[in-house]
Design a protein around this motif. Structure first.
Motif, PDB file in Angstrom:
ATOM      1  N   SER A   4      34.925  55.855  28.445  1.00  0.00           N
ATOM      2  CA  SER A   4      34.177  54.691  28.940  1.00  0.00           C
ATOM      3  C   SER A   4      33.917  53.724  27.785  1.00  0.00           C
ATOM      4  CB  SER A   4      32.842  55.117  29.562  1.00  0.00           C
ATOM      5  OG  SER A   4      33.067  56.020  30.633  1.00  0.00           O
ATOM      6  N   VAL A   5      34.194  52.427  28.033  1.00  0.00           N
ATOM      7  CA  VAL A   5      33.921  51.356  27.052  1.00  0.00           C
ATOM      8  C   VAL A   5      32.898  50.425  27.687  1.00  0.00           C
ATOM      9  CG1 VAL A   5      34.893  49.500  25.683  1.00  0.00           C
ATOM     10  CG2 VAL A   5      36.258  51.555  26.121  1.00  0.00           C
ATOM     11  N   ARG A   6      31.637  50.528  27.230  1.00  0.00           N
ATOM     12  CA  ARG A   6      30.519  49.761  27.807  1.00  0.00           C
ATOM     13  C   ARG A   6      30.205  48.563  26.902  1.00  0.00           C
ATOM     14  NH1 ARG A   6      26.158  51.274  31.143  1.00  0.00           N
ATOM     15  NH2 ARG A   6      26.919  53.437  31.082  1.00  0.00           N
ATOM     16  N   ASP A   7      29.996  47.377  27.515  1.00  0.00           N
ATOM     17  CA  ASP A   7      29.622  46.185  26.730  1.00  0.00           C
ATOM     18  C   ASP A   7      28.478  45.470  27.421  1.00  0.00           C
ATOM     19  OD1 ASP A   7      30.554  44.052  28.601  1.00  0.00           O
ATOM     20  OD2 ASP A   7      32.548  44.860  28.163  1.00  0.00           O
ATOM     21  N   ASN A   8      27.923  44.493  26.695  1.00  0.00           N
ATOM     22  CA  ASN A   8      26.819  43.690  27.234  1.00  0.00           C
ATOM     23  C   ASN A   8      27.259  42.251  27.448  1.00  0.00           C
ATOM     24  OD1 ASN A   8      27.136  43.071  24.555  1.00  0.00           O
ATOM     25  ND2 ASN A   8      24.941  42.802  24.130  1.00  0.00           N
ATOM     26  N   GLY A   9      28.552  42.077  27.817  1.00  0.00           N
ATOM     27  CA  GLY A   9      29.122  40.744  27.946  1.00  0.00           C
ATOM     28  C   GLY A   9      28.780  40.060  29.244  1.00  0.00           C
ATOM     29  N   ILE A  10      29.683  39.139  29.627  1.00  0.00           N
ATOM     30  CA  ILE A  10      29.393  38.260  30.766  1.00  0.00           C
ATOM     31  C   ILE A  10      29.564  38.971  32.110  1.00  0.00           C
ATOM     32  CG2 ILE A  10      30.058  36.227  29.428  1.00  0.00           C
ATOM     33  CD1 ILE A  10      32.727  36.251  30.902  1.00  0.00           C
ATOM     34  N   GLY A  11      30.214  40.147  32.129  1.00  0.00           N
ATOM     35  CA  GLY A  11      30.344  40.905  33.366  1.00  0.00           C
ATOM     36  C   GLY A  11      31.418  40.358  34.292  1.00  0.00           C
ATOM     37  N   ILE A  12      31.615  41.087  35.397  1.00  0.00           N
ATOM     38  CA  ILE A  12      32.641  40.747  36.378  1.00  0.00           C
ATOM     39  C   ILE A  12      32.042  40.929  37.766  1.00  0.00           C
ATOM     40  CG2 ILE A  12      34.919  41.356  37.310  1.00  0.00           C
ATOM     41  CD1 ILE A  12      35.639  42.460  34.564  1.00  0.00           C
ATOM     42  N   GLU A  13      32.299  39.941  38.613  1.00  0.00           N
ATOM     43  CA  GLU A  13      31.862  40.092  40.001  1.00  0.00           C
ATOM     44  C   GLU A  13      32.619  41.269  40.645  1.00  0.00           C
ATOM     45  OE1 GLU A  13      29.476  38.659  41.493  1.00  0.00           O
ATOM     46  OE2 GLU A  13      28.999  37.129  40.009  1.00  0.00           O
ATOM     47  N   PRO A  14      31.956  42.114  41.448  1.00  0.00           N
ATOM     48  CA  PRO A  14      32.605  43.309  42.020  1.00  0.00           C
ATOM     49  C   PRO A  14      33.862  42.990  42.819  1.00  0.00           C
ATOM     50  CG  PRO A  14      30.229  43.450  42.298  1.00  0.00           C
ATOM     51  CD  PRO A  14      30.509  42.062  41.762  1.00  0.00           C
ATOM     52  N   GLN A  15      33.944  41.830  43.478  1.00  0.00           N
ATOM     53  CA  GLN A  15      35.110  41.523  44.300  1.00  0.00           C
ATOM     54  C   GLN A  15      36.362  41.280  43.469  1.00  0.00           C
ATOM     55  OE1 GLN A  15      32.311  39.750  44.190  1.00  0.00           O
ATOM     56  NE2 GLN A  15      32.685  37.523  44.245  1.00  0.00           N
ATOM     57  N   TYR A  16      36.191  41.084  42.125  1.00  0.00           N
ATOM     58  CA  TYR A  16      37.346  40.846  41.261  1.00  0.00           C
ATOM     59  C   TYR A  16      37.704  42.090  40.436  1.00  0.00           C
ATOM     60  CZ  TYR A  16      36.150  36.005  42.350  1.00  0.00           C
ATOM     61  OH  TYR A  16      35.855  34.837  42.991  1.00  0.00           O
ATOM     62  N   SER A  24      29.869  45.039  31.426  1.00  0.00           N
ATOM     63  CA  SER A  24      30.933  45.759  32.129  1.00  0.00           C
ATOM     64  C   SER A  24      31.151  47.124  31.497  1.00  0.00           C
ATOM     65  CB  SER A  24      32.249  44.964  32.090  1.00  0.00           C
ATOM     66  OG  SER A  24      32.079  43.676  32.642  1.00  0.00           O
ATOM     67  N   ILE A  25      31.717  48.025  32.299  1.00  0.00           N
ATOM     68  CA  ILE A  25      32.126  49.343  31.804  1.00  0.00           C
ATOM     69  C   ILE A  25      33.576  49.545  32.234  1.00  0.00           C
ATOM     70  CG2 ILE A  25      31.690  51.821  31.777  1.00  0.00           C
ATOM     71  CD1 ILE A  25      28.862  51.246  32.760  1.00  0.00           C
ATOM     72  N   PHE A  26      34.483  49.545  31.261  1.00  0.00           N
ATOM     73  CA  PHE A  26      35.879  49.841  31.544  1.00  0.00           C
ATOM     74  C   PHE A  26      36.115  51.329  31.292  1.00  0.00           C
ATOM     75  CE2 PHE A  26      36.189  45.296  31.273  1.00  0.00           C
ATOM     76  CZ  PHE A  26      37.231  44.966  32.112  1.00  0.00           C
ATOM     77  N   CYS A  27      36.620  52.020  32.322  1.00  0.00           N
ATOM     78  CA  CYS A  27      36.826  53.470  32.247  1.00  0.00           C
ATOM     79  C   CYS A  27      38.300  53.779  32.492  1.00  0.00           C
ATOM     80  CB  CYS A  27      35.986  54.204  33.293  1.00  0.00           C
ATOM     81  SG  CYS A  27      34.221  53.823  33.224  1.00  0.00           S
ATOM     82  N   PHE A  28      38.782  54.770  31.776  1.00  0.00           N
ATOM     83  CA  PHE A  28      40.139  55.245  32.026  1.00  0.00           C
ATOM     84  C   PHE A  28      40.187  56.748  31.772  1.00  0.00           C
ATOM     85  CE2 PHE A  28      40.101  54.049  27.561  1.00  0.00           C
ATOM     86  CZ  PHE A  28      40.747  55.098  26.918  1.00  0.00           C
ATOM     87  N   THR A  29      41.150  57.412  32.406  1.00  0.00           N
ATOM     88  CA  THR A  29      41.312  58.865  32.243  1.00  0.00           C
ATOM     89  C   THR A  29      42.689  59.156  31.670  1.00  0.00           C
ATOM     90  OG1 THR A  29      42.149  59.113  34.502  1.00  0.00           O
ATOM     91  CG2 THR A  29      39.791  59.394  34.190  1.00  0.00           C
TER      92      THR A  29
END
Length: 719
Positions: free
Chosen positions: A645-657, A707-712
């Motif tokens: 998991s890569v967590r940041d405090n940036g501008i974020g992303i709307e869930p629909q995108y 945002s939190i970008f996650c990958f496995t």
């Protein structure tokens, strides 16, 4: 009279006074003299003074009476006669009468008749010697003793008869209460009693069945001889009798009974009677027979299943259709005990055309060389239509035989078929693949078990033939797929080569455009107006974007490249530190904080893992808010994979995108938004993760929320 009879009965007690002689002589001293003579001879004698006293004393008990004739006047004789009639049947009290003798004295007949009325009378004429009197009295006492012995015997016999009667009555009462059919027989084996239940069951009166007549009236004809022999043997050997036979019910139906006979013996061991019962065991016997039949069927079914389980692997191992058909034919012919067998099956060639092949077992192929394929006749048709197993004990006698032209039955030279068995081979899709046919020159060879075996083998054959056909089709499809894959690989290689060449070839003209634009700007910047200067700036920006696009395009192609390099475990922490080092300038410029927990050893190429971290960290640094960026990287084990998991405090992303951002050339911000990029970075991340069997996604609650970008990715179990 009843009172006197009561005295007679009382005299039958323990003290019967059987040895007493009652003496009555009314004149002179005759009575005393006679009593004295008897007493001197050792006899018990008693003088009775009157006839009334004599009658009373007789009732008390006496062995004999000695009476003088002169005392027997008519009234006295009648009194004694009345006394004698009171005696029990066994009693006949001896009466000795001393008669008077004299010259010319003749006793009147009427008086003699009076004497005879007294019963057991002995006349003794005077004068008498003492020995004669004593002898006659002793004889009278012995006769009296014998009478009492007869009485005792009669009483014992009466008691025994009464006991038997009561016992018989109790026995009959008990027999009528039992649920079984009860009977008794005499020692010679002839039936003398049948219970009410027996009569009600058979519907025939008891009298008509006694003796041995019941054998022919109610016994099953098949059981009569065996039952008679067993019964006579038991009677002869005097041993208990135990047998099962069928008895006819009043409605004509026969039911099974178990009969047991026991001899009843007396104290001497002699059989007095046979006592027996018949218990209805028809339901239990039929249930036992059904259980045995079910067990036999279960054993046969288990044996059939075991044989079929052995057949299945043998057939599954063969994938060549023709060899498989031959193996099926050989196994089925052997297991069904057929003299010869054949398998007719439909196959398709490469052009999809259907034609029929057959295999033989137990007969040479030449046996069918001169005959056409089986036609859709009434015998063969049901099998080719998949209508189930056909079993015939003699096919030549079957109603379906010889019903199709030319009505000649078996062709000349054909294998001699009498017993016939056939089973259709139906695939899982319902398609009839063919049929198994078995024959024998002997009548009635195939049993129900053979039919079940044939049906089971046909089912196994359908699966095996289906699999063999599927294997052939799969092989063809695999070959076509391999050819297509080879062509696709060649196309991809050509495309990659073209992309690398294009990116390399485009760099030179872009560099030329950039150099000459800068030269124009330096040499003629002073004479160019504001609009011309702006045009040159647009050209330089376009060159930069093109260079960035070519660089990202090459990176994307590298992510797609399978390559031949072996995948080795890569320490995630070391790769992460290299990515941070590569982004050091941007991190310092933005005053960002980048932290990481323990990262696992991952199964991925180092260059791909480095691309993952750099793209995700670069995005977090690029799309930052007003506050300095804070990036937190963590790892956890999840369902056999490692989740990063890569967590940041940036501008974020709307869930629909959330899904759109991973598309190729997909950007949520325009050129003038201040966020530069080509829209390839996250697509590269997705391509890298998916090639290792993982997945990538983003979690965000909306704009300004981070945002939190996650990958496995796969990795070692321990970090």
């Amino acid at each position: 009279l009843l009172r006197w009879k009561g005295l007679w009965m009382a005299s039958q007690g323990p003290d019967h006074r059987l040895d007493r002689v009652l003496v009555h002589a009314p004149f002179g001293r005759d009575g005393a003299l006679l009593c004295s003579i008897l007493q001197q001879a050792g006899l018990n004698a008693l003088v009775c003074s009157s006839l009334e006293n004599l009658c009373t004393t007789v009732r008390e008990g006496a062995g004999a009476m000695l009476v003088g004739e002169e005392a027997l006047h008519p009234e006295g004789i009648r009194a004694l006669t009345c006394l004698m009639t009171e005696q029990p049947p066994w009693s006949d009290l001896p009466v000795l009468i001393l008669t008077t003798s004299g010259d010319g004295y003749v006793r009147r007949p009427s008086r003699l008749r009076f004497f005879e009325a007294l019963g057991n009378v002995t006349l003794l004429e005077r004068p008498l010697r003492a020995e004669t009197i004593i002898s006659n009295c002793r004889m009278a006492l012995r006769a009296r003793t014998h009478q009492y012995e007869i009485r005792d015997h009669l009483e014992a016999q009466h008691r025994h008869t009464e006991a038997l009667r009561q016992s018989e009555e109790r026995y009959r009462t008990l027999a009528e209460a039992l649920p079984q059919l009860v009977w008794t027989c005499l020692p010679d084996g002839n039936c003398d009693y049948l219970s009410r239940q027996w009569v009600e069951y058979t519907g025939i009166p008891e009298a008509e069945q006694l003796g041995l007549r019941w054998l022919n009236l109610v016994l099953h004809p098949e059981d009569r001889e065996q039952t008679y022999r067993a019964w006579m043997t038991a009677v002869h050997d005097r041993e208990p009798y135990d047998l099962e036979y069928r008895l006819r019910r009043r409605d004509g139906m026969y039911r099974w009974f178990r009969t047991r006979g026991t001899p009843l013996r007396n104290a001497e061991g002699k059989i007095q009677k046979w006592f027996g019962t018949c218990t209805d065991i028809d339901d239990a016997k039929r249930a036992a027979e059904e259980r045995q039949e079910l067990l036999a069927r279960e054993r046969e079914a288990r044996r059939t299943a075991e044989l079929l389980n052995q057949v299945g692997p043998l057939l599954a191992a063969e994938l060549d259709t023709q060899q498989l058909a031959q193996k099926i034919t050989d196994l089925a012919t052997q297991l069904t005990g057929a003299q010869f067998g054949a398998l007719f099956h439909n196959v398709r060639n490469e052009q999809g055309e259907s034609y029929t092949l057959y295999t033989l077992s137990g007969a040479p192929r030449e046996a069918f060389a001169n005959f056409p394929m089986p036609r859709n006749t009434m015998v063969f048709g049901p099998t080719f239509r998949g209508e189930g197993v056909i079993r015939s004990a003699d096919i030549t006698q079957d109603a379906r035989y010889g019903k199709n032209r030319p009505y000649r039955g078996m062709p000349e030279g054909h294998l001699p078929v009498r017993s016939y068995l056939a089973a259709p081979i139906v695939s899982r899709s319902g398609e009839v693949l063919g049929g198994l046919f078995f024959g024998s020159a002997t009548v009635d060879v195939f049993t129900e078990q053979h039919a079940q075996l044939a049906e089971g083998i046909a089912a196994q054959a359908a699966i095996a033939l289906d699999n063999a056909r599927l294997f052939a089709e799969t092989q063809n499809a695999r070959n076509a797929l391999e050819q297509s894959n080879a062509e696709l690989r060649r196309a991809n290689e050509d495309l990659n080569q073209f992309a690398y060449s294009a990116s390399h070839d485009l760099k030179e003209p872009l560099r030329t455009v950039a150099i000459y634009s800068q030269m124009l700007q330096r040499q003629y910047g002073a004479v160019l107006d504001e609009q011309a200067t702006q045009y040159l700036e647009y050209a330089l920006q376009g060159v930069k974007r093109m260079e960035l696009l070519l660089r990202d395009l090459v990176a994307y192609l590298q992510a797609m490249d399978e390559g031949e390099q072996e995948i080795v475990p890569v320490p995630g922490g070391e790769v992460f530190r290299k990515a941070v080092e590569n982004l050091k300038d941007i991190i310092e410029e933005s005053q960002a904080t980048v932290d990481s927990g323990p990262l696992p050893v991952l199964l991925a190429r180092e260059v791909h893992l480095l691309q993952l971290f750099q793209n995700l960290l670069g995005n977090a640094l690029k799309y930052r808010g007003e506050a300095p960026p804070h990036i937190q990287v963590s790892a956890e084990s999840q369902e056999g994979m490692w989740k990063i998991s890569v967590r940041d405090n940036g501008i974020g992303i709307e869930p629909q995108y959330a899904r759109q951002v991973f598309g190729l050339f997909k950007r949520l911000h325009g050129r003038n938004s201040g966020y530069e990029g080509t829209g390839i970075g996250l697509a590269i991340c997705q391509k890298i993760v998916e090639r290792y069997g993982g997945r990538i996604w983003v979690e965000s609650e909306g704009a300004g929320q981070g945002s939190i970008f996650c990958f496995t990715l796969p990795g070692r179990p321990n970090a």
